[in-house]
Design an enzyme around this catalytic site. Structure first.
Site, PDB file in Angstrom:
ATOM      1  N   SER A 129      -9.497   2.226   2.704  1.00 18.48           N
ATOM      2  CA  SER A 129      -8.539   2.934   1.878  1.00 18.48           C
ATOM      3  C   SER A 129      -7.449   2.034   1.302  1.00 18.48           C
ATOM      4  CB  SER A 129      -7.879   4.049   2.705  1.00 18.48           C
ATOM      5  OG  SER A 129      -7.094   3.507   3.763  1.00 18.48           O
ATOM      6  N   SER A 158     -10.068   0.078   7.026  1.00 18.27           N
ATOM      7  CA  SER A 158      -9.438   0.220   5.713  1.00 18.27           C
ATOM      8  C   SER A 158      -8.820  -1.032   5.124  1.00 18.27           C
ATOM      9  CB  SER A 158      -8.376   1.327   5.747  1.00 18.27           C
ATOM     10  OG  SER A 158      -8.989   2.588   5.828  1.00 18.27           O
ATOM     11  N   LYS A 212       0.838  -1.198   0.000  1.00 23.88           N
ATOM     12  CA  LYS A 212       0.000   0.000   0.000  1.00 23.88           C
ATOM     13  C   LYS A 212       0.875   1.250   0.000  1.00 23.88           C
ATOM     14  CE  LYS A 212      -3.849   2.099   2.585  1.00 23.88           C
ATOM     15  NZ  LYS A 212      -4.727   1.957   3.779  1.00 23.88           N
TER      16      LYS A 212
END
Length: 492
Positions: free
Chosen positions: A154, A178, A79
């Site tokens: 996210s 997330s 990420k």
């Protein structure tokens, strides 16, 4: 190698036996990224040449009987909020488009030390602020089950990349859901461990909410991955001592007490979500021969507590900057909204958080595990922050209005996993959230490994089987437009 075998455990065995080379695996991942990323928009950076060089080095070492660790030669996606020394960490923001940190986050370094190869960075909402997959910087990340729809966020790209079988595992972070939100929407597995179980660094303005962890196709894969990344790091003062547990152990206690909450806070769960979750709970009660009883926690929705900590924290971290114009409109609005909070309001939220967390911990005096839907809505349009027509109780964080079942467990620090449990009538994945008492991470993981034997086995998005469709999903931001394939670490 088949798609069904595109898992960490299967690949580990294949590489160890010599039936698969790391170079072939990395080439397969790169080919799938190149074919499917224009559709899904899961990767923002890809390190093609470097990944292939590392793979060839791994193969030379394996031929000599030397293995770097349990993830020798297996590629991963990271990420784009995690620091990796010398590589761009753009955080989904124009403000950081040229930022390259000098140090590597503990979770990334532990995976590399275990032999994994970082193949690229995955998309995220700006600074991880939202639970949708929409990004003004990268463009929307799309759901491999239906590219018209959001991946969730996210950890948007980390979940979408897994569902599309671009990589065997990814890394994500979770401050309000997330990893669990996109895991539920994309039909993959993710667990937010107990706060501090996996060290999170660098410091976050919402450190009391923030978790780091792996995401994978199965709980069995994640069990191995958590064994690698858990344990303290001096840079994270909240990090816990290693619990000494082997998360690949699947034994469950005979007297397991499980509660099932079809909803929380009186929130209306979408009928298809409710049906799939109830069916999965019934299957598990019979298959595992456990008593699962309904519970109705009398908690009040802590959305105000969460938003004060979330919004005010961003104000402390970024509000002092004189120029907010480089931030996207959503994140900029969040920072601007932080001005409404003063120290008294923030401290009141800290106190209220402690009281709310205590009420959650009290429930786990009566049950060992709590089951409930991960997200009460189906995935919605990829370019939206909330389902069309949805009225959020928040003026700043629309996403908290449709994620009432995830952020409570960030406030309390409990381990919480999202396990794929079936498909809606629209052919979209549903997540079953499995929550344990604080620090009972091994029990949550053991239950999820047992449960996945009976629900949602080997279901793969049609996109991952059929390949990409040209013309899908042109990113809305020209700086994120996919123009070519390269190995420099820039957008491709």
């Amino acid at each position: 190698m088949t798609l069904v075998d595109f898992s960490v455990l299967a690949l580990r065995s294949a590489i160890a036996s010599g039936s698969l080379t790391s170079e072939a695996l990395v080439q397969e991942s790169l080919a799938r990224i190149k074919r499917l990323n224009p559709v899904v928009n899961a990767f923002s950076q890809v390190y093609e040449e470097q990944a292939l060089e590392e793979a060839r080095a791994c193969d030379r070492e394996a031929a000599e009987g030397r293995f770097r660790g349990p993830l020798h030669g297996i590629p991963m996606g990271v990420k784009d909020l995690f620091f990796t020394a010398g590589r761009l960490c753009q955080r989904g923001s124009t403000a950081y488009k040229d930022f390259a940190p000098k140090a590597t986050a503990p979770i990334v370094q532990r995976m590399v030390d275990a032999g994994s190869i970082m193949i690229g960075k995955t998309t995220t909402t700006e600074m991880g602020w939202s639970g949708s997959g929409n990004s003004e910087f990268y463009g929307p990340t799309r759901n491999p089950w239906n590219p018209d729809l959001t991946s969730g966020g996210s950890s948007s790209g980390s979940a979408a990349a897994l569902a599309a079988r671009m990589v065997p595992f990814t890394l994500g972070s979770d401050g309000g859901g997330s990893v669990r939100i996109p895991a539920a929407f994309c039909g993959v597995f993710a667990m937010k461990a107990s706060l501090g179980r996996v060290p999170a660094w660098p410091w976050s303005a919402t450190e009391m909410l923030s978790h780091a962890g792996p995401m994978s196709l199965s709980a069995r894969d994640s069990a191995l991955l958590f064994n690698i990344v858990k344990g303290p790091d001096p840079r994270d003062h909240q990090s816990l001592p290693d619990d000494g547990a082997d998360y690949t152990e699947t034994h469950l206690p005979k007297s397991l007490r499980i509660g099932f909450a079809p909803s929380l806070f009186g929130f209306d769960v979408a009928p298809e979500i409710g049906r799939v979750v109830r069916d999965a709970v019934d299957v598990l009660a019979a298959a595992l021969a456990v008593d699962i009883r309904p519970v109705s926690p009398g908690w009040s929705d802590p959305i105000g507590i969460f938003e004060t900590l979330w919004v005010a924290g961003r104000g402390v971290a970024y509000g002092a900057q004189s120029d907010l114009s480089k931030f996207g409109s959503g994140f900029r609005g969040l920072v601007e909204a932080s001005a409404q909070y003063d120290l008294a309001a923030y401290l009141a939220a800290v106190k209220a958080r402690a009281e709310f967390a205590g009420s959650i911990h009290a429930l786990f005096e009566d049950v060992d595990l709590l089951l409930l839907p991960t997200v009460p809505v189906e995935p919605f349009a990829a370019d939206r922050e909330a389902p069309e027509g949805f009225v959020s109780p928040s003026q700043v964080l629309a996403w908290t209005g449709w994620t009432p079942f995830t952020y409570p467990f960030n406030l309390s620090g409990n381990p919480a996993a999202s396990l794929p449990c079936g498909l809606t009538a629209n052919g979209l994945p549903v997540g079953l959230q499995v929550v344990g008492r604080r620090h009972a991470d091994a029990l949550v993981m053991a239950f999820c490994q047992q449960a996945e034997n009976h629900i949602f086995n080997n279901k793969i998005p049609p996109l991952a089987v059929a390949g990409g469709k040209a013309g899908w999903g042109t990113p809305s931001n020209p700086t994120a437009e996919i123009t070519s394939w390269n190995s420099t670490g820039e957008h491709f």
